[in-house]
Design a protein around this motif. Structure first.
Motif, PDB file in Angstrom:
ATOM      1  N   VAL A   1       0.863  -1.179   0.000  1.00 16.20           N
ATOM      2  CA  VAL A   1       0.000   0.000   0.000  1.00 16.20           C
ATOM      3  C   VAL A   1       0.899   1.229   0.000  1.00 16.20           C
ATOM      4  O   VAL A   1       1.830   1.328   0.792  1.00 16.20           O
ATOM      5  CB  VAL A   1      -0.946   0.028   1.218  1.00 16.20           C
ATOM      6  CG1 VAL A   1      -1.962  -1.099   1.122  1.00 16.20           C
ATOM      7  CG2 VAL A   1      -0.173  -0.088   2.530  1.00 16.20           C
ATOM      8  N   PRO A   2       0.675   2.187  -0.913  1.00 24.83           N
ATOM      9  CA  PRO A   2       1.528   3.383  -0.973  1.00 24.83           C
ATOM     10  C   PRO A   2       1.223   4.387   0.133  1.00 24.83           C
ATOM     11  O   PRO A   2       2.084   5.191   0.497  1.00 24.83           O
ATOM     12  CB  PRO A   2       1.223   3.970  -2.351  1.00 24.83           C
ATOM     13  CG  PRO A   2      -0.160   3.481  -2.663  1.00 24.83           C
ATOM     14  CD  PRO A   2      -0.278   2.130  -2.032  1.00 24.83           C
ATOM     15  N   ASP A   3      -0.001   4.335   0.676  1.00 28.51           N
ATOM     16  CA  ASP A   3      -0.375   5.233   1.770  1.00 28.51           C
ATOM     17  C   ASP A   3      -1.342   4.476   2.678  1.00 28.51           C
ATOM     18  O   ASP A   3      -2.543   4.395   2.417  1.00 28.51           O
ATOM     19  CB  ASP A   3      -1.030   6.507   1.233  1.00 28.51           C
ATOM     20  CG  ASP A   3      -1.183   7.565   2.325  1.00 28.51           C
ATOM     21  OD1 ASP A   3      -1.285   7.183   3.513  1.00 28.51           O
ATOM     22  OD2 ASP A   3      -1.193   8.757   2.001  1.00 28.51           O
ATOM     23  N   TYR A   4      -0.800   3.908   3.752  1.00 30.52           N
ATOM     24  CA  TYR A   4      -1.565   2.993   4.601  1.00 30.52           C
ATOM     25  C   TYR A   4      -2.864   3.617   5.091  1.00 30.52           C
ATOM     26  O   TYR A   4      -3.932   3.001   5.050  1.00 30.52           O
ATOM     27  CB  TYR A   4      -0.710   2.564   5.794  1.00 30.52           C
ATOM     28  CG  TYR A   4      -1.313   1.434   6.600  1.00 30.52           C
ATOM     29  CD1 TYR A   4      -0.913   0.119   6.389  1.00 30.52           C
ATOM     30  CD2 TYR A   4      -2.286   1.677   7.573  1.00 30.52           C
ATOM     31  CE1 TYR A   4      -1.465  -0.922   7.119  1.00 30.52           C
ATOM     32  CE2 TYR A   4      -2.853   0.634   8.305  1.00 30.52           C
ATOM     33  CZ  TYR A   4      -2.433  -0.656   8.072  1.00 30.52           C
ATOM     34  OH  TYR A   4      -2.991  -1.693   8.780  1.00 30.52           O
TER      35      TYR A   4
ATOM     36  N   SER B   1       4.763   8.638   1.859  1.00 26.41           N
ATOM     37  CA  SER B   1       3.749   7.979   1.018  1.00 26.41           C
ATOM     38  C   SER B   1       4.243   7.860  -0.414  1.00 26.41           C
ATOM     39  O   SER B   1       3.652   8.378  -1.360  1.00 26.41           O
ATOM     40  CB  SER B   1       2.434   8.758   1.066  1.00 26.41           C
ATOM     41  OG  SER B   1       2.637  10.100   0.674  1.00 26.41           O
ATOM     42  N   THR B   2       5.356   7.149  -0.573  1.00 26.44           N
ATOM     43  CA  THR B   2       5.901   6.842  -1.894  1.00 26.44           C
ATOM     44  C   THR B   2       6.086   5.333  -1.972  1.00 26.44           C
ATOM     45  O   THR B   2       6.374   4.686  -0.957  1.00 26.44           O
ATOM     46  CB  THR B   2       7.251   7.537  -2.122  1.00 26.44           C
ATOM     47  OG1 THR B   2       8.158   7.161  -1.073  1.00 26.44           O
ATOM     48  CG2 THR B   2       7.088   9.052  -2.127  1.00 26.44           C
ATOM     49  N   ALA B   3       5.893   4.786  -3.150  1.00 24.51           N
ATOM     50  CA  ALA B   3       5.998   3.335  -3.313  1.00 24.51           C
ATOM     51  C   ALA B   3       7.391   2.845  -2.945  1.00 24.51           C
ATOM     52  O   ALA B   3       8.399   3.483  -3.262  1.00 24.51           O
ATOM     53  CB  ALA B   3       5.670   2.953  -4.754  1.00 24.51           C
ATOM     54  N   ILE B   4       7.435   1.721  -2.253  1.00 29.24           N
ATOM     55  CA  ILE B   4       8.721   1.104  -1.919  1.00 29.24           C
ATOM     56  C   ILE B   4       9.329   0.537  -3.196  1.00 29.24           C
ATOM     57  O   ILE B   4       8.648  -0.066  -4.017  1.00 29.24           O
ATOM     58  CB  ILE B   4       8.514   0.009  -0.859  1.00 29.24           C
ATOM     59  CG1 ILE B   4       8.136   0.666   0.472  1.00 29.24           C
ATOM     60  CG2 ILE B   4       9.752  -0.856  -0.706  1.00 29.24           C
ATOM     61  CD1 ILE B   4       7.835  -0.305   1.576  1.00 29.24           C
ATOM     62  N   GLY B   5      10.620   0.736  -3.368  1.00 23.90           N
ATOM     63  CA  GLY B   5      11.300   0.348  -4.602  1.00 23.90           C
ATOM     64  C   GLY B   5      11.295  -1.146  -4.870  1.00 23.90           C
ATOM     65  O   GLY B   5      11.157  -1.972  -3.957  1.00 23.90           O
ATOM     66  N   ASP B   6      11.459  -1.474  -6.149  1.00 25.64           N
ATOM     67  CA  ASP B   6      11.469  -2.876  -6.561  1.00 25.64           C
ATOM     68  C   ASP B   6      12.605  -3.655  -5.911  1.00 25.64           C
ATOM     69  O   ASP B   6      12.457  -4.836  -5.583  1.00 25.64           O
ATOM     70  CB  ASP B   6      11.595  -2.969  -8.083  1.00 25.64           C
ATOM     71  CG  ASP B   6      10.340  -2.493  -8.804  1.00 25.64           C
ATOM     72  OD1 ASP B   6       9.290  -2.387  -8.138  1.00 25.64           O
ATOM     73  OD2 ASP B   6      10.421  -2.223 -10.014  1.00 25.64           O
ATOM     74  N   ARG B   7      13.744  -2.986  -5.714  1.00 26.32           N
ATOM     75  CA  ARG B   7      14.895  -3.680  -5.133  1.00 26.32           C
ATOM     76  C   ARG B   7      14.581  -4.140  -3.705  1.00 26.32           C
ATOM     77  O   ARG B   7      14.890  -5.269  -3.329  1.00 26.32           O
ATOM     78  CB  ARG B   7      16.109  -2.750  -5.120  1.00 26.32           C
ATOM     79  CG  ARG B   7      17.358  -3.407  -4.553  1.00 26.32           C
ATOM     80  CD  ARG B   7      18.502  -2.425  -4.432  1.00 26.32           C
ATOM     81  NE  ARG B   7      19.649  -3.038  -3.777  1.00 26.32           N
ATOM     82  CZ  ARG B   7      20.614  -2.364  -3.182  1.00 26.32           C
ATOM     83  NH1 ARG B   7      20.580  -1.044  -3.181  1.00 26.32           N
ATOM     84  NH2 ARG B   7      21.621  -2.991  -2.607  1.00 26.32           N
ATOM     85  N   THR B   8      13.937  -3.261  -2.931  1.00 27.71           N
ATOM     86  CA  THR B   8      13.571  -3.625  -1.562  1.00 27.71           C
ATOM     87  C   THR B   8      12.525  -4.724  -1.562  1.00 27.71           C
ATOM     88  O   THR B   8      12.617  -5.696  -0.805  1.00 27.71           O
ATOM     89  CB  THR B   8      13.039  -2.398  -0.805  1.00 27.71           C
ATOM     90  OG1 THR B   8      14.088  -1.430  -0.690  1.00 27.71           O
ATOM     91  CG2 THR B   8      12.544  -2.782   0.584  1.00 27.71           C
TER      92      THR B   8
END
Length: 288
Positions: free
Chosen positions: A80-83, A127-134
């Motif tokens: 979720v980008p913003d819980y 409220s930013t999407a967690i990166g693909d690497r993480t």
């Protein structure tokens, strides 16, 4: 109900979960990582890195509740980008989550035999999407943890199957002893298939416990003989009647390597045949 029962032989799964969180923290710059095991269908949050409050500690999340309950129920990762404003989850836990300042969160279930056994989270306070690497690092951590839990479950299953509860159990009959010998060889093979570390050592300790349970050690026998782990692996399978080629296949070794380990074991045991090596190892309490 959860059919799994605690075992004195089983390492704490929460310790393995915490180790995976620490490994993920070392690979990524994500500020908050946490997670917990699933018992009786509910997620119990117990492990935390980077949190500032105690609001999430000890939280029990039923299936389909919040983000964690959602991934337990759906058995797949979710984010979720913003819980606080997300409409795909319930908001039973807004208090502790937002109190910690968490906004963007990703959760990954640890799947074992089609069941969610734990959940790993990564979170940031923006409220930013967690990166693909993480996200990928967390997914890989979940897969490693699932593999480790699978091995631990198999150890527990074999011990339950054999009815092994206490090292002080009465001497077992021939059929059970043969089953213990088979399980002993399998456990040593499983131990060799996992990375060097506490789990491999624990598996070998279980194998030694089985040897002590089934064996009838000669108390007057000397204690000076020490076989290497690989020599014991080979000899355990020889004791089952395996040929060198069969041992090589089971242990993923070359037949020549098996011969080398067998020669080494025979030399240490002062044995002139493979049969004599097995008999001597059993007399010394090295094999069941």
């Amino acid at each position: 109900m959860d059919s799994r029962t605690p075992s004195l032989l089983r390492p704490r799964d929460g310790d393995a979960l915490r180790a995976e969180l620490r490994h993920t923290a070392a690979l990524t710059a994500v500020p908050v990582l946490f997670g917990g095991e699933v018992h009786d269908g509910s997620l119990h949050l117990t492990e935390f890195l980077g949190t500032r409050t105690n609001g999430l500690k000890g939280l029990v999340v039923p299936p389909a509740s919040g983000l964690g309950g959602r991934v337990v129920h759906l058995r797949r990762p979710s984010a979720v980008p913003d819980y606080g404003s997300d409409r795909t989850i319930t908001h039973h836990y807004d208090g502790p989550v937002l109190g910690e300042g968490l906004r963007s969160v990703v959760a990954v279930p640890v799947m074992v035999a089609g069941t969610s056994r734990a959940v790993l989270y990564a979170a940031v306070r923006e409220s930013t999407a967690i990166g693909d690497r993480t996200a990928e690092a967390l997914i890989q951590a979940g897969r490693r943890l699932a593999a480790e839990i699978t091995v631990r479950d198999e150890v527990d299953r074999r011990l339950r199957m054999l009815g092994v509860q206490d090292a002080a159990s009465p001497a077992v009959d021939g059929a059970v002893a043969e089953g213990i010998r088979d399980a002993h060889a399998d456990l040593r093979g499983i131990a060799q298939s996992v990375p060097e570390g506490p789990l491999r050592n624990r598996l070998r300790a279980v194998a030694e416990k089985l040897a002590a349970l089934a064996g009838e050690r000669d108390r007057e026998a000397p204690d000076a003989v020490t076989l290497s782990p690989r020599e014991l692996d080979v000899l355990a399978h020889i004791a089952l009647g395996c040929t060198n080629n069969e041992v090589a296949h089971r242990l993923s070794l070359r037949p020549e390597t098996v011969k080398s380990y067998l020669r080494g074991a025979m030399g240490k045991l002062d044995a002139h045949s493979r049969h004599e090596a097995v008999v001597t190892a059993r007399r010394l309490g090295l094999l069941p």
